[in-house]
Enzyme design. Sequence first.
Site, PDB file in Angstrom:
ATOM      1  N   ASP A  23       0.877  -1.310   0.213  1.00 22.28           N
ATOM      2  CA  ASP A  23      -0.030  -0.037  -0.116  1.00 22.28           C
ATOM      3  C   ASP A  23       0.929   1.108  -0.042  1.00 22.28           C
ATOM      4  OD1 ASP A  23      -2.337   1.502   0.118  1.00 22.28           O
ATOM      5  OD2 ASP A  23      -2.746   1.266   2.177  1.00 22.28           O
ATOM      6  N   ASN A  71     -10.384  -3.362  -6.534  1.00 21.40           N
ATOM      7  CA  ASN A  71      -9.584  -2.417  -7.313  1.00 21.40           C
ATOM      8  C   ASN A  71     -10.061  -2.057  -8.740  1.00 21.40           C
ATOM      9  OD1 ASN A  71      -6.101  -3.624  -6.259  1.00 21.40           O
ATOM     10  ND2 ASN A  71      -7.601  -1.831  -5.452  1.00 21.40           N
TER      11      ASN A  71
END
Length: 238
Positions: A23, A71
């Site tokens: 991340d 996503n």
Amino acid sequence: MSTAPVLVPAPAIVPRHVAIIMDGNGRWAKQRHLPRAAGHKAGVDAVRRVTRAARAMGIEALTLYAFSSENWRRPVEEVGELMKLLRFFIRSDLAELARENVRLRVIGDYRAFGAELVALIDDAIARTSANTGPLLVIALNYGAQAELAAAARRAAAKLPADAIDEAAIEAELETADLPPLDLVIRTSGEQRLSNFLLWQAAYAELLFVPTLWPDFDADALAEAVAAFGRRQRRYGGL
């Protein structure tokens, strides 16, 4: 591209299976006034560094959360850039993975991607399938809740309801033949699992670090493994 061996001090206790939620690519780029695509490209460089370091430390399996089932909600252009970088990584690093005896695995429904990318992934898996060394597992279009629902359906198709227990569910997971998950690392300071390996992480050690993923390197992985080694794992006992 340099393929010099990574020199990493051998930790006293090495987790068999490490998973990483990678991340912070976007924030890394924003801090540098760069487009998000530049952050994702730097993230691929971090993947290369960390996979080499993991091999040098003797980690048996490294699972990387590369593209979640959520996503798809990102802008189309960004999803396309991520797919392009995935193709780049496979084409540029497959020879090294094969040479280093690494077995490539994918979890998640990667067949939802375009035919060209699916064929590329299938070929990469096939070319490393006979290798006997460490596992590099890439989570693509993966979501743990969907994995658990699918595992439950498969178990129910094979067994009566009263015979379905934890072992029966675990046997149907995509990770059934992997070593037990020991350590989950999330970069960028966020402190959640984001639908990643929820079943497998039941007794894993969780480590949340502030480092943005493009800045994560061999030293950062060594520090995470050292922190794992200092923890006492009681599994509910004393």
